[in-house]
Design a protein around this motif. Structure first.
Motif, PDB file in Angstrom:
ATOM      1  N   GLY A  68      89.199 -55.394  82.395  1.00  0.00           N
ATOM      2  CA  GLY A  68      88.635 -56.486  81.621  1.00  0.00           C
ATOM      3  C   GLY A  68      87.471 -57.133  82.336  1.00  0.00           C
ATOM      4  O   GLY A  68      87.147 -56.816  83.476  1.00  0.00           O
ATOM      5  N   ASP A  69      86.829 -58.017  81.635  1.00  0.00           N
ATOM      6  CA  ASP A  69      85.764 -58.825  82.203  1.00  0.00           C
ATOM      7  C   ASP A  69      85.915 -60.229  81.637  1.00  0.00           C
ATOM      8  O   ASP A  69      86.530 -60.429  80.602  1.00  0.00           O
ATOM      9  N   VAL A 105      87.165 -59.544  76.906  1.00  0.00           N
ATOM     10  CA  VAL A 105      88.396 -58.957  76.389  1.00  0.00           C
ATOM     11  C   VAL A 105      89.148 -58.297  77.533  1.00  0.00           C
ATOM     12  O   VAL A 105      88.551 -57.636  78.388  1.00  0.00           O
ATOM     13  N   LEU A 106      90.469 -58.486  77.560  1.00  0.00           N
ATOM     14  CA  LEU A 106      91.338 -57.811  78.519  1.00  0.00           C
ATOM     15  C   LEU A 106      92.043 -56.672  77.792  1.00  0.00           C
ATOM     16  O   LEU A 106      92.444 -56.823  76.636  1.00  0.00           O
ATOM     17  N   THR A 107      92.196 -55.538  78.460  1.00  0.00           N
ATOM     18  CA  THR A 107      92.787 -54.361  77.821  1.00  0.00           C
ATOM     19  C   THR A 107      93.876 -53.772  78.712  1.00  0.00           C
ATOM     20  O   THR A 107      93.682 -53.612  79.917  1.00  0.00           O
ATOM     21  N   LEU A 108      95.021 -53.450  78.114  1.00  0.00           N
ATOM     22  CA  LEU A 108      96.123 -52.768  78.789  1.00  0.00           C
ATOM     23  C   LEU A 108      96.412 -51.506  78.005  1.00  0.00           C
ATOM     24  O   LEU A 108      96.692 -51.558  76.805  1.00  0.00           O
ATOM     25  N   GLU A 109      96.305 -50.352  78.669  1.00  0.00           N
ATOM     26  CA  GLU A 109      96.529 -49.066  78.006  1.00  0.00           C
ATOM     27  C   GLU A 109      97.635 -48.312  78.717  1.00  0.00           C
ATOM     28  O   GLU A 109      97.633 -48.198  79.941  1.00  0.00           O
ATOM     29  N   GLY A 146      99.214 -43.727  74.945  1.00  0.00           N
ATOM     30  CA  GLY A 146      98.147 -44.040  74.003  1.00  0.00           C
ATOM     31  C   GLY A 146      98.218 -45.436  73.410  1.00  0.00           C
ATOM     32  O   GLY A 146      97.297 -45.867  72.723  1.00  0.00           O
ATOM     33  N   GLU A 147      99.311 -46.157  73.648  1.00  0.00           N
ATOM     34  CA  GLU A 147      99.428 -47.522  73.118  1.00  0.00           C
ATOM     35  C   GLU A 147      98.467 -48.443  73.874  1.00  0.00           C
ATOM     36  O   GLU A 147      98.389 -48.415  75.098  1.00  0.00           O
ATOM     37  N   ILE A 148      97.718 -49.264  73.134  1.00  0.00           N
ATOM     38  CA  ILE A 148      96.700 -50.138  73.709  1.00  0.00           C
ATOM     39  C   ILE A 148      96.917 -51.564  73.219  1.00  0.00           C
ATOM     40  O   ILE A 148      97.118 -51.795  72.025  1.00  0.00           O
ATOM     41  N   PHE A 149      96.856 -52.519  74.150  1.00  0.00           N
ATOM     42  CA  PHE A 149      96.903 -53.940  73.826  1.00  0.00           C
ATOM     43  C   PHE A 149      95.598 -54.562  74.302  1.00  0.00           C
ATOM     44  O   PHE A 149      95.152 -54.305  75.421  1.00  0.00           O
ATOM     45  N   GLN A 150      94.987 -55.386  73.451  1.00  0.00           N
ATOM     46  CA  GLN A 150      93.766 -56.104  73.819  1.00  0.00           C
ATOM     47  C   GLN A 150      93.939 -57.566  73.438  1.00  0.00           C
ATOM     48  O   GLN A 150      94.514 -57.874  72.394  1.00  0.00           O
ATOM     49  N   TRP A 151      93.439 -58.467  74.287  1.00  0.00           N
ATOM     50  CA  TRP A 151      93.520 -59.884  73.990  1.00  0.00           C
ATOM     51  C   TRP A 151      92.392 -60.635  74.668  1.00  0.00           C
ATOM     52  O   TRP A 151      91.771 -60.157  75.595  1.00  0.00           O
ATOM     53  N   SER A 152      92.144 -61.828  74.160  1.00  0.00           N
ATOM     54  CA  SER A 152      91.150 -62.739  74.718  1.00  0.00           C
ATOM     55  C   SER A 152      91.873 -63.993  75.188  1.00  0.00           C
ATOM     56  O   SER A 152      92.952 -64.330  74.693  1.00  0.00           O
ATOM     57  N   LYS A 153      91.279 -64.694  76.117  1.00  0.00           N
ATOM     58  CA  LYS A 153      91.863 -65.938  76.605  1.00  0.00           C
ATOM     59  C   LYS A 153      91.585 -67.058  75.597  1.00  0.00           C
ATOM     60  O   LYS A 153      90.656 -66.978  74.805  1.00  0.00           O
ATOM     61  N   VAL A 154      92.385 -68.097  75.650  1.00  0.00           N
ATOM     62  CA  VAL A 154      92.253 -69.204  74.696  1.00  0.00           C
ATOM     63  C   VAL A 154      91.197 -70.205  75.164  1.00  0.00           C
ATOM     64  O   VAL A 154      90.929 -70.335  76.360  1.00  0.00           O
TER      65      VAL A 154
END
Length: 65
Positions: free
Chosen positions: A22-23, A42-46, A50-58
């Motif tokens: 992420g950055d 965006v932060l990404t966990l893969e 093949g399952e991918i989770f992406q999220w942004s901070k609040v």
């Protein structure tokens, strides 16, 4: 750290069965008696399956008394 001014941070981590990267950058607005912090990036966990989770901070608002 990628850049000091403006501050930009990047990361990359790997473990058995997963990768994380992420950055992050921060935009701020001063409203006189409060400050608003808006994280950008965006932060990404893969996982290896093949399952991918992406999220942004609040966003945050700090009131000054």
């Amino acid at each position: 750290m990628v850049s000091h001014h403006p501050m930009i941070v990047a990361c990359h981590c790997e473990g058995m069965g997963w990768k994380f990267w992420g950055d992050s950058n921060m935009k701020s607005k001063f409203w006189g008696r409060s400050i608003q912090l808006d994280p950008v990036g965006v932060l990404t966990l893969e996982f290896d399956d093949g399952e991918i989770f992406q999220w942004s901070k609040v966003n945050k608002i700090i009131n000054i008394h």
